[in-house]
Design a protein around this motif. Structure first.
Motif, PDB file in Angstrom:
ATOM      1  N   ASN A  92       0.822  -1.212   0.000  1.00 31.92           N
ATOM      2  CA  ASN A  92       0.000   0.000   0.000  1.00 31.92           C
ATOM      3  C   ASN A  92       0.861   1.271   0.000  1.00 31.92           C
ATOM      4  O   ASN A  92       0.615   2.208   0.753  1.00 31.92           O
ATOM      5  CB  ASN A  92      -1.001   0.018   1.159  1.00 31.92           C
ATOM      6  CG  ASN A  92      -2.017   1.142   1.009  1.00 31.92           C
ATOM      7  OD1 ASN A  92      -2.456   1.461  -0.095  1.00 31.92           O
ATOM      8  ND2 ASN A  92      -2.392   1.775   2.105  1.00 31.92           N
ATOM      9  N   TRP A  93       1.880   1.271  -0.838  1.00 32.55           N
ATOM     10  CA  TRP A  93       2.708   2.453  -1.025  1.00 32.55           C
ATOM     11  C   TRP A  93       2.634   2.859  -2.495  1.00 32.55           C
ATOM     12  O   TRP A  93       2.284   2.053  -3.359  1.00 32.55           O
ATOM     13  CB  TRP A  93       4.156   2.185  -0.620  1.00 32.55           C
ATOM     14  CG  TRP A  93       4.363   2.320   0.861  1.00 32.55           C
ATOM     15  CD1 TRP A  93       3.673   1.665   1.851  1.00 32.55           C
ATOM     16  CD2 TRP A  93       5.299   3.162   1.520  1.00 32.55           C
ATOM     17  NE1 TRP A  93       4.135   2.056   3.085  1.00 32.55           N
ATOM     18  CE2 TRP A  93       5.137   2.965   2.912  1.00 32.55           C
ATOM     19  CE3 TRP A  93       6.261   4.055   1.086  1.00 32.55           C
ATOM     20  CZ2 TRP A  93       5.901   3.632   3.854  1.00 32.55           C
ATOM     21  CZ3 TRP A  93       7.031   4.711   2.036  1.00 32.55           C
ATOM     22  CH2 TRP A  93       6.837   4.505   3.404  1.00 32.55           C
ATOM     23  N   LEU A 137       6.102  15.327   4.362  1.00 30.68           N
ATOM     24  CA  LEU A 137       5.463  14.152   4.956  1.00 30.68           C
ATOM     25  C   LEU A 137       6.298  13.645   6.133  1.00 30.68           C
ATOM     26  O   LEU A 137       7.518  13.851   6.159  1.00 30.68           O
ATOM     27  CB  LEU A 137       5.336  13.030   3.927  1.00 30.68           C
ATOM     28  CG  LEU A 137       4.392  13.267   2.760  1.00 30.68           C
ATOM     29  CD1 LEU A 137       4.507  12.140   1.752  1.00 30.68           C
ATOM     30  CD2 LEU A 137       2.967  13.400   3.247  1.00 30.68           C
ATOM     31  N   LYS A 182       8.666  11.349   8.203  1.00 25.90           N
ATOM     32  CA  LYS A 182       9.739  10.469   7.705  1.00 25.90           C
ATOM     33  C   LYS A 182       9.320   9.006   7.653  1.00 25.90           C
ATOM     34  O   LYS A 182       9.771   8.268   6.790  1.00 25.90           O
ATOM     35  CB  LYS A 182      10.996  10.625   8.555  1.00 25.90           C
ATOM     36  CG  LYS A 182      11.723  11.910   8.296  1.00 25.90           C
ATOM     37  CD  LYS A 182      13.042  11.954   9.047  1.00 25.90           C
ATOM     38  CE  LYS A 182      13.753  13.258   8.701  1.00 25.90           C
ATOM     39  NZ  LYS A 182      15.097  13.310   9.287  1.00 25.90           N
ATOM     40  N   SER A 183       8.456   8.603   8.556  1.00 21.14           N
ATOM     41  CA  SER A 183       8.015   7.204   8.581  1.00 21.14           C
ATOM     42  C   SER A 183       7.086   6.864   7.415  1.00 21.14           C
ATOM     43  O   SER A 183       6.851   5.695   7.132  1.00 21.14           O
ATOM     44  CB  SER A 183       7.312   6.899   9.900  1.00 21.14           C
ATOM     45  OG  SER A 183       6.165   7.728  10.039  1.00 21.14           O
ATOM     46  N   ASP A 184       6.556   7.881   6.734  1.00 24.44           N
ATOM     47  CA  ASP A 184       5.610   7.665   5.632  1.00 24.44           C
ATOM     48  C   ASP A 184       6.201   7.978   4.263  1.00 24.44           C
ATOM     49  O   ASP A 184       5.467   8.036   3.269  1.00 24.44           O
ATOM     50  CB  ASP A 184       4.362   8.537   5.838  1.00 24.44           C
ATOM     51  CG  ASP A 184       3.543   8.097   7.028  1.00 24.44           C
ATOM     52  OD1 ASP A 184       3.740   6.967   7.520  1.00 24.44           O
ATOM     53  OD2 ASP A 184       2.688   8.878   7.479  1.00 24.44           O
ATOM     54  N   ARG A 185       7.508   8.180   4.190  1.00 25.53           N
ATOM     55  CA  ARG A 185       8.154   8.474   2.909  1.00 25.53           C
ATOM     56  C   ARG A 185       9.531   7.826   2.865  1.00 25.53           C
ATOM     57  O   ARG A 185      10.148   7.554   3.886  1.00 25.53           O
ATOM     58  CB  ARG A 185       8.285   9.973   2.704  1.00 25.53           C
ATOM     59  CG  ARG A 185       9.170  10.660   3.711  1.00 25.53           C
ATOM     60  CD  ARG A 185       9.305  12.156   3.395  1.00 25.53           C
ATOM     61  NE  ARG A 185       9.761  12.924   4.517  1.00 25.53           N
ATOM     62  CZ  ARG A 185      11.039  13.205   4.768  1.00 25.53           C
ATOM     63  NH1 ARG A 185      11.980  12.771   3.968  1.00 25.53           N
ATOM     64  NH2 ARG A 185      11.368  13.936   5.821  1.00 25.53           N
ATOM     65  N   CYS A 205       8.846   7.187  -2.552  1.00 22.02           N
ATOM     66  CA  CYS A 205       7.787   6.245  -2.210  1.00 22.02           C
ATOM     67  C   CYS A 205       7.077   6.781  -0.975  1.00 22.02           C
ATOM     68  O   CYS A 205       7.729   7.246  -0.031  1.00 22.02           O
ATOM     69  CB  CYS A 205       8.370   4.871  -1.912  1.00 22.02           C
ATOM     70  SG  CYS A 205       9.213   4.153  -3.337  1.00 22.02           S
ATOM     71  N   VAL A 206       5.751   6.737  -1.001  1.00 22.17           N
ATOM     72  CA  VAL A 206       4.964   7.252   0.124  1.00 22.17           C
ATOM     73  C   VAL A 206       3.860   6.268   0.480  1.00 22.17           C
ATOM     74  O   VAL A 206       3.360   5.526  -0.363  1.00 22.17           O
ATOM     75  CB  VAL A 206       4.352   8.643  -0.173  1.00 22.17           C
ATOM     76  CG1 VAL A 206       5.435   9.651  -0.495  1.00 22.17           C
ATOM     77  CG2 VAL A 206       3.343   8.581  -1.287  1.00 22.17           C
ATOM     78  N   ASP A 207       3.474   6.308   1.729  1.00 19.74           N
ATOM     79  CA  ASP A 207       2.363   5.497   2.200  1.00 19.74           C
ATOM     80  C   ASP A 207       1.112   5.900   1.420  1.00 19.74           C
ATOM     81  O   ASP A 207       0.859   7.081   1.199  1.00 19.74           O
ATOM     82  CB  ASP A 207       2.170   5.739   3.699  1.00 19.74           C
ATOM     83  CG  ASP A 207       1.177   4.783   4.318  1.00 19.74           C
ATOM     84  OD1 ASP A 207       0.030   4.707   3.830  1.00 19.74           O
ATOM     85  OD2 ASP A 207       1.532   4.123   5.301  1.00 19.74           O
ATOM     86  N   GLN A 245      -1.848   6.246   2.172  1.00 14.72           N
ATOM     87  CA  GLN A 245      -2.786   7.146   2.846  1.00 14.72           C
ATOM     88  C   GLN A 245      -2.579   8.603   2.425  1.00 14.72           C
ATOM     89  O   GLN A 245      -3.466   9.430   2.575  1.00 14.72           O
ATOM     90  CB  GLN A 245      -2.660   7.021   4.361  1.00 14.72           C
ATOM     91  CG  GLN A 245      -1.343   7.540   4.914  1.00 14.72           C
ATOM     92  CD  GLN A 245      -1.233   7.408   6.412  1.00 14.72           C
ATOM     93  OE1 GLN A 245      -2.231   7.502   7.120  1.00 14.72           O
ATOM     94  NE2 GLN A 245      -0.026   7.170   6.901  1.00 14.72           N
ATOM     95  N   HIS A 246      -1.419   8.940   1.877  1.00 12.46           N
ATOM     96  CA  HIS A 246      -1.113  10.313   1.466  1.00 12.46           C
ATOM     97  C   HIS A 246      -1.355  10.566  -0.029  1.00 12.46           C
ATOM     98  O   HIS A 246      -1.112  11.662  -0.510  1.00 12.46           O
ATOM     99  CB  HIS A 246       0.346  10.654   1.785  1.00 12.46           C
ATOM    100  CG  HIS A 246       0.680  10.529   3.234  1.00 12.46           C
ATOM    101  ND1 HIS A 246       0.192  11.392   4.199  1.00 12.46           N
ATOM    102  CD2 HIS A 246       1.446   9.619   3.889  1.00 12.46           C
ATOM    103  CE1 HIS A 246       0.651  11.032   5.375  1.00 12.46           C
ATOM    104  NE2 HIS A 246       1.415   9.955   5.222  1.00 12.46           N
TER     105      HIS A 246
END
Length: 124
Positions: free
Chosen positions: A35-36, A55, A57-60, A77-79, A81-82
């Protein structure tokens, strides 16, 4: 995200679409198992990079590989959800073109479906 040489893939940009040569193309692919979403830059764009740096740091994650001294592959790469927020922000940057890529036209990711994209086959 990386499509091997001579492998077909599908793109939201038609090959007949006129490209603004002053713009930066960002290719976007979805990694369903985690889901990224990956955003591959054809060249550096400071405003776009700033969107990702804001964003958590944990989500990118930024990845770069240089196979030789002439070429490089760069992807943010991003989670997932964003996704909507990132797309909205990037669409507001006038010299950025977004291109969504998929490997199979019958498997358009759920994240991409609300965008009502039309995909065109490309050869690798």
């Amino acid at each position: 995200m990386c499509f091997w040489k001579n492998s077909p893939y599908w793109s939201s940009r038609s090959s007949s679409t006129t490209r603004d040569w002053g713009s930066v193309v960002i290719r976007i692919a979805y990694f369903k198992p985690i889901n990224w979403v990956g955003f591959n830059f054809c060249k550096y764009h400071p405003d776009a990079v700033e969107v990702f740096r804001k964003l958590p740091k944990s989500d990118r994650f930024f990845y770069e590989i240089k196979p030789n001294r002439y070429a490089s592959f760069k992807v943010w790469c991003v989670d997932g959800q964003h996704f909507e927020k990132i797309i909205s922000l990037l669409k507001n940057v006038p010299d950025i073109e977004l291109e969504f890529v998929i490997s199979e036209p019958s498997q358009i990711p759920e994240l991409f479906q609300p965008l009502n994209l039309t995909f065109h086959e490309r050869s690798g």
